[in-house]
Design a protein around this motif. Structure first.
Motif, PDB file in Angstrom:
ATOM      1  N   ALA A  46       0.840  -1.183   0.000  1.00  0.00           N
ATOM      2  CA  ALA A  46       0.000   0.000   0.000  1.00  0.00           C
ATOM      3  C   ALA A  46       0.879   1.238   0.000  1.00  0.00           C
ATOM      4  CB  ALA A  46      -0.893  -0.012   1.241  1.00  0.00           C
ATOM      5  N   PRO A  47       0.528   2.246  -0.798  1.00  0.00           N
ATOM      6  CA  PRO A  47       1.275   3.502  -0.730  1.00  0.00           C
ATOM      7  C   PRO A  47       1.084   4.116   0.648  1.00  0.00           C
ATOM      8  CG  PRO A  47      -0.200   3.456  -2.627  1.00  0.00           C
ATOM      9  CD  PRO A  47      -0.560   2.301  -1.772  1.00  0.00           C
ATOM     10  N   VAL A  48       2.043   4.944   1.034  1.00  0.00           N
ATOM     11  CA  VAL A  48       1.996   5.531   2.365  1.00  0.00           C
ATOM     12  C   VAL A  48       0.768   6.411   2.532  1.00  0.00           C
ATOM     13  CG1 VAL A  48       3.165   7.188   3.845  1.00  0.00           C
ATOM     14  CG2 VAL A  48       4.443   5.336   2.792  1.00  0.00           C
ATOM     15  N   ASN A  49       0.403   7.095   1.501  1.00  0.00           N
ATOM     16  CA  ASN A  49      -0.775   7.965   1.552  1.00  0.00           C
ATOM     17  C   ASN A  49      -1.731   7.546   0.437  1.00  0.00           C
ATOM     18  OD1 ASN A  49      -2.654   9.959   1.556  1.00  0.00           O
ATOM     19  ND2 ASN A  49      -1.205  11.656   1.276  1.00  0.00           N
ATOM     20  N   PRO A  50      -2.552   6.508   0.698  1.00  0.00           N
ATOM     21  CA  PRO A  50      -3.345   5.931  -0.388  1.00  0.00           C
ATOM     22  C   PRO A  50      -4.382   6.908  -0.937  1.00  0.00           C
ATOM     23  CG  PRO A  50      -3.849   4.852   1.710  1.00  0.00           C
ATOM     24  CD  PRO A  50      -2.806   5.880   1.990  1.00  0.00           C
ATOM     25  N   GLY A  51      -4.781   7.889  -0.139  1.00  0.00           N
ATOM     26  CA  GLY A  51      -5.794   8.835  -0.605  1.00  0.00           C
ATOM     27  C   GLY A  51      -5.309   9.698  -1.748  1.00  0.00           C
ATOM     28  N   GLY A  52      -4.045  10.106  -1.678  1.00  0.00           N
ATOM     29  CA  GLY A  52      -3.579  11.070  -2.664  1.00  0.00           C
ATOM     30  C   GLY A  52      -2.557  10.484  -3.603  1.00  0.00           C
ATOM     31  N   GLU A  53      -3.017   9.729  -4.575  1.00  0.00           N
ATOM     32  CA  GLU A  53      -2.072   9.167  -5.529  1.00  0.00           C
ATOM     33  C   GLU A  53      -1.709  10.243  -6.546  1.00  0.00           C
ATOM     34  OE1 GLU A  53      -2.200   4.958  -7.313  1.00  0.00           O
ATOM     35  OE2 GLU A  53      -3.125   6.267  -8.795  1.00  0.00           O
ATOM     36  N   VAL A  54      -0.420  10.487  -6.714  1.00  0.00           N
ATOM     37  CA  VAL A  54      -0.014  11.565  -7.607  1.00  0.00           C
ATOM     38  C   VAL A  54       0.417  11.019  -8.966  1.00  0.00           C
ATOM     39  CG1 VAL A  54       2.349  11.698  -6.695  1.00  0.00           C
ATOM     40  CG2 VAL A  54       1.338  13.695  -7.775  1.00  0.00           C
ATOM     41  N   LEU A  55       0.986   9.812  -8.959  1.00  0.00           N
ATOM     42  CA  LEU A  55       1.480   9.258 -10.217  1.00  0.00           C
ATOM     43  C   LEU A  55       1.238   7.751 -10.259  1.00  0.00           C
ATOM     44  CD1 LEU A  55       3.431   9.840 -12.802  1.00  0.00           C
ATOM     45  CD2 LEU A  55       5.148   8.735 -11.382  1.00  0.00           C
ATOM     46  N   GLY A  58       9.951  12.544 -19.500  1.00  0.00           N
ATOM     47  CA  GLY A  58       9.626  13.021 -20.840  1.00  0.00           C
ATOM     48  C   GLY A  58      10.783  13.012 -21.803  1.00  0.00           C
ATOM     49  N   PHE A  59      11.929  12.429 -21.404  1.00  0.00           N
ATOM     50  CA  PHE A  59      13.107  12.428 -22.278  1.00  0.00           C
ATOM     51  C   PHE A  59      12.937  11.451 -23.434  1.00  0.00           C
ATOM     52  CE2 PHE A  59      17.731  11.791 -23.127  1.00  0.00           C
ATOM     53  CZ  PHE A  59      18.048  13.118 -23.341  1.00  0.00           C
ATOM     54  N   GLN A  60      12.222  10.358 -23.176  1.00  0.00           N
ATOM     55  CA  GLN A  60      11.897   9.410 -24.247  1.00  0.00           C
ATOM     56  C   GLN A  60      10.542   8.765 -23.963  1.00  0.00           C
ATOM     57  OE1 GLN A  60      14.267   5.527 -22.702  1.00  0.00           O
ATOM     58  NE2 GLN A  60      15.477   6.949 -23.884  1.00  0.00           N
ATOM     59  N   PRO A  61       9.810   8.376 -25.009  1.00  0.00           N
ATOM     60  CA  PRO A  61       8.484   7.805 -24.790  1.00  0.00           C
ATOM     61  C   PRO A  61       8.573   6.299 -24.531  1.00  0.00           C
ATOM     62  CG  PRO A  61       8.870   8.071 -27.131  1.00  0.00           C
ATOM     63  CD  PRO A  61      10.113   8.538 -26.442  1.00  0.00           C
ATOM     64  N   PRO A  62       7.584   5.718 -23.806  1.00  0.00           N
ATOM     65  CA  PRO A  62       7.566   4.270 -23.654  1.00  0.00           C
ATOM     66  C   PRO A  62       7.099   3.617 -24.950  1.00  0.00           C
ATOM     67  CG  PRO A  62       5.650   5.219 -22.605  1.00  0.00           C
ATOM     68  CD  PRO A  62       6.476   6.370 -23.120  1.00  0.00           C
ATOM     69  N   THR A  63       7.462   2.336 -25.153  1.00  0.00           N
ATOM     70  CA  THR A  63       6.974   1.616 -26.327  1.00  0.00           C
ATOM     71  C   THR A  63       5.479   1.338 -26.173  1.00  0.00           C
ATOM     72  OG1 THR A  63       9.149   0.578 -26.412  1.00  0.00           O
ATOM     73  CG2 THR A  63       7.465  -0.343 -27.847  1.00  0.00           C
ATOM     74  N   SER A  64       5.089   0.983 -24.956  1.00  0.00           N
ATOM     75  CA  SER A  64       3.669   0.836 -24.675  1.00  0.00           C
ATOM     76  C   SER A  64       3.405   1.114 -23.203  1.00  0.00           C
ATOM     77  CB  SER A  64       3.219  -0.587 -25.042  1.00  0.00           C
ATOM     78  OG  SER A  64       3.889  -1.515 -24.219  1.00  0.00           O
ATOM     79  N   GLY A  65       2.124   1.223 -22.861  1.00  0.00           N
ATOM     80  CA  GLY A  65       1.739   1.524 -21.490  1.00  0.00           C
ATOM     81  C   GLY A  65       1.367   2.985 -21.331  1.00  0.00           C
ATOM     82  N   ARG A  66       0.790   3.303 -20.151  1.00  0.00           N
ATOM     83  CA  ARG A  66       0.410   4.702 -19.973  1.00  0.00           C
ATOM     84  C   ARG A  66       0.778   5.255 -18.609  1.00  0.00           C
ATOM     85  NH1 ARG A  66      -5.958   5.366 -19.533  1.00  0.00           N
ATOM     86  NH2 ARG A  66      -6.270   4.015 -17.709  1.00  0.00           N
ATOM     87  N   ILE A  67       0.876   6.567 -18.575  1.00  0.00           N
ATOM     88  CA  ILE A  67       1.252   7.276 -17.355  1.00  0.00           C
ATOM     89  C   ILE A  67       0.053   8.102 -16.916  1.00  0.00           C
ATOM     90  CG2 ILE A  67       2.759   9.064 -16.407  1.00  0.00           C
ATOM     91  CD1 ILE A  67       4.812   8.133 -18.622  1.00  0.00           C
ATOM     92  N   ILE A  68      -0.316   7.944 -15.633  1.00  0.00           N
ATOM     93  CA  ILE A  68      -1.469   8.690 -15.128  1.00  0.00           C
ATOM     94  C   ILE A  68      -0.991   9.650 -14.053  1.00  0.00           C
ATOM     95  CG2 ILE A  68      -3.657   8.481 -13.882  1.00  0.00           C
ATOM     96  CD1 ILE A  68      -3.643   5.603 -15.400  1.00  0.00           C
ATOM     97  N   LEU A  69      -1.171  10.935 -14.328  1.00  0.00           N
ATOM     98  CA  LEU A  69      -0.707  11.973 -13.422  1.00  0.00           C
ATOM     99  C   LEU A  69      -1.922  12.615 -12.766  1.00  0.00           C
ATOM    100  CD1 LEU A  69       1.859  13.563 -12.517  1.00  0.00           C
ATOM    101  CD2 LEU A  69       1.347  15.160 -14.356  1.00  0.00           C
ATOM    102  N   GLU A  70      -2.007  12.486 -11.458  1.00  0.00           N
ATOM    103  CA  GLU A  70      -3.133  13.017 -10.689  1.00  0.00           C
ATOM    104  C   GLU A  70      -4.469  12.621 -11.311  1.00  0.00           C
ATOM    105  OE1 GLU A  70      -1.861  17.223 -10.507  1.00  0.00           O
ATOM    106  OE2 GLU A  70      -1.615  16.799  -8.369  1.00  0.00           O
ATOM    107  N   GLY A  71      -4.577  11.322 -11.643  1.00  0.00           N
ATOM    108  CA  GLY A  71      -5.840  10.788 -12.136  1.00  0.00           C
ATOM    109  C   GLY A  71      -6.081  10.948 -13.620  1.00  0.00           C
TER     110      GLY A  71
END
Lengths: 268, 347
Positions: A11-20, A67-80
């Motif tokens: 579990a993240p330390v602060n599960p309420g506020g997932e930032v990334l 942001g220096f290079q893109p992933p081949t696949s997958g996604r990044i979720i920033l603040e939801g």
């Protein structure tokens, strides 16, 4: 969730506020696969240690996240919200900043010029040296970083001071997420203490979430809330720091070496 | 303190007290050279000026000679050196600029006399061709990633070939419609050196006080770091190639008005070699990241005074190149020494 087996998630330390959150991130360079299906979460104000051997994929993941290079696949979720990071500039504008292993400091420029590198204060067409000097000085004092003068070229600073300047520079722009690549590499105990102290201070302020990428975990266990172990391009362990130990991490890394060795012997 | 220095300099024939005596003195001299580079070159320039003032007397101080000295022997190299300093700082070099000097006036001549362009437009395109050559140099160096030493070697040859082919090796007069504008560029005898001084001040400010200058230093000092900081590295390099080309065009037009003639021999490597020499004597390292505009200007002054003064006092100009070569080597040793001192944090 409590302590988990390798491969599970703590579990993240602060599960309420997932930032990334990273979902199923993979990266290959031609035939070489650097990352396979990496899932990673970071809570607000959390310090996450991303640990792994040379070539495990730590730096690749860092370069994708900043942001220096893109992933081949997958996604990044920033603040939801899902984001596509196209450039370092764009990632920075979204609040993700990185301190690289090579520090991105320019030896020939002074401390204050480096702190404002590519975000200089300008009264067109000239840069405002006085204002930048003053602000750099104040900012460094605030962060408890001791530098003899902001007017000296960074070439004259010690390794710890240089790293501290680089970290302070990143914090300058008030990022949400700070990525630190090997912040203690090639540093003595005294020098390293400067950086650990700085990270502790940032953690106490709680404005920024930090991912520390490290090869030698003994140092970083002290400041991290949670540890992710990355082996062969995959995250193989995700635990809160107080539920793991240097011994457990060592055992996992040694086990990997043993497997690699056995494979070599078998194929020989 | 001056004890050792006196012993080693004043009594050259006297036995040395161990090798450290001269070593220390040499190190001290190099350190001083390295630390105040512009001041050192300035002092050398003044000393040379005084030397030829005493030796040459009125033949040195006469107006025609002063015009030759400043407008012909100093100004063109000082102006081209500005571009080379920026390129050397960002880790590149332009060997082709001397052929822009030769080609730009011919283009002006062709456009006006053969194609019927108005005079000002001819001058505009003569300046533009410098920018275009710079952009081509940038394209091969930055985009195609050929080292600039090779890129500009190639573009230089192409320009030389273009000059010789299109002019059939024949000189040409200045087109009548642009004779008048010469007074802005060169007709006043000291115009070139005024151009050089004004541009030097401008480029000094750009290098030390603008984002462009700081980013140029960053690109040469830490290329990867500059890129990671989000600096548009390619834009900086393209820009500095283009600036150098533009300065080449400007000097080409100045030379045209100075010699009152458009000639195929105006395109040569000499412009670039002397400009780079001025930059290096002035304290610009070839390694990128460090350089000074003011130093390059005084480097050009030193160069020009030697070029002008030697023949004047009846000494053959033949050994000049030995002096230039030696000056380059001494300057580079001082540069290396300075870098080491910086790394040790002593300067």
């Amino acid at each position: 969730m409590t302590a988990t087996a390798p491969g599970g998630q703590a579990a993240p330390v602060n599960p309420g506020g997932e930032v990334l959150r990273c979902e199923h991130i993979s990266k290959s360079y031609g035939v070489v696969t650097a990352l396979t299906d990496v899932n990673l979460r970071l809570a607000r104000g959390e310090v996450l240690g991303l640990i792994g051997d040379n070539g495990a994929g730590k730096s690749t993941l860092l370069k994708i996240l900043c942001g220096f290079q893109p992933p081949t696949s997958g996604r990044i979720i920033l603040e939801g919200k899902p984001v596509v990071l196209k450039s370092v500039d764009q990632a920075r504008s979204l609040g993700i900043d990185a301190v690289y292993q090579d520090l991105a400091l320019v030896n020939q420029l002074t401390v204050f010029q480096n702190m404002f590198l590519n975000r200089e204060k300008v009264r067109w067409p000239l840069v405002r040296n006085q204002a930048m000097r003053k602000e750099a000085r104040e900012h460094l004092d605030e962060m408890g970083v001791h530098i003899p003068s902001v007017n000296v070229p960074v070439a004259q600073l010690s390794g710890g001071q240089r790293q501290a300047v680089a970290v302070a520079r990143s914090v300058f722009s008030d990022p949400k997420i700070l990525l630190l690549d090997e912040p203690l590499a090639a540093m003595g105990v005294k020098e390293g203490a400067i950086i650990l102290d700085l990270i502790t201070r940032l953690k106490r302020e709680g404005n920024v979430s930090i991912i520390i990428i490290a090869h030698n975990y003994a140092h970083v266990l002290e400041v991290c809330d949670r540890i992710n172990l990355i082996q062969g391009g995959q995250i193989t362990l995700d635990k809160r720091t107080d539920e793991t130990s240097a011994e457990e991490l060592t055992d996992l890394v040694v086990a990997e070496y043993r497997r690699a060795l056995e494979e070599r012997q078998r194929s020989a | 303190m001056s004890d050792t220095a006196e012993r080693s300099i004043g009594k050259a024939g006297a036995p040395q007290r161990g090798p450290t005596g001269t070593g220390d003195a040499l190190l001290r001299v190099l350190r001083a050279l390295g630390r105040q580079r512009e001041a050192t070159v300035f002092i050398i320039a003044v000393a040379l000026f005084l030397y030829f003032l005493i030796k040459g007397g009125s033949s040195f101080t006469s107006k025609p000679n002063q015009v030759t000295l400043w407008s012909d022997q100093v100004a063109p190299y000082a102006i081209i050196a500005l571009g080379e300093v920026f390129l050397l700082i960002c880790g590149e070099i332009d060997l082709s600029v001397g052929f822009v000097v030769g080609f730009a006036p011919y283009l002006m001549h062709y456009l006006i006399d053969f194609w019927g362009f108005p005079g000002l437009l001819g001058i505009f395109f003569a300046l533009l061709v410098g920018l275009v050559v710079g952009a081509v140099n940038g394209f091969f160096t930055v985009t195609v990633r050929v080292p600039s030493f090779i890129t500009t070697l190639g573009t230089g040859f192409i320009l030389l070939g273009l000059i010789n082919t299109t002019s059939h090796d024949q000189p040409a007069p200045i087109p009548a419609s642009v004779l008048g504008i010469g007074k802005w560029i060169n007709n006043y005898a000291f115009a070139p050196i005024i151009w050089a001084v004004v541009l030097t001040v401008l480029f000094h400010i750009v290098l030390t006080r603008t984002r462009w200058g700081l980013h140029t230093v960053s690109v040469g000092g830490n290329l990867l770091g500059a890129r990671e900081a989000g600096i548009h590295v390619n834009r900086i390099k393209y820009g500095n190639f283009m600036i150098t080309g533009l300065l080449g065009s400007l000097v080409g037009l100045q030379q045209t008005y100075y010699t009152n003639n458009i000639t195929p021999t105006a395109g040569s490597y000499q412009w670039m070699f002397y400009a780079v020499t001025a930059a290096v004597i002035g304290g610009t390292a070839m390694l990128g990241g460090t350089g000074t505009v003011i130093g390059a200007f005084f480097g050009a002054v030193v160069l020009g005074i030697l070029l002008d003064g030697f023949p004047l006092i009846g000494v053959s100009a033949d050994p000049l190149n030995i002096i230039f070569g030696g000056a380059i080597l001494v300057s580079m040793v001082a540069n290396v020494q300075l870098t080491r001192l910086r790394e040790r944090g002593q300067s």
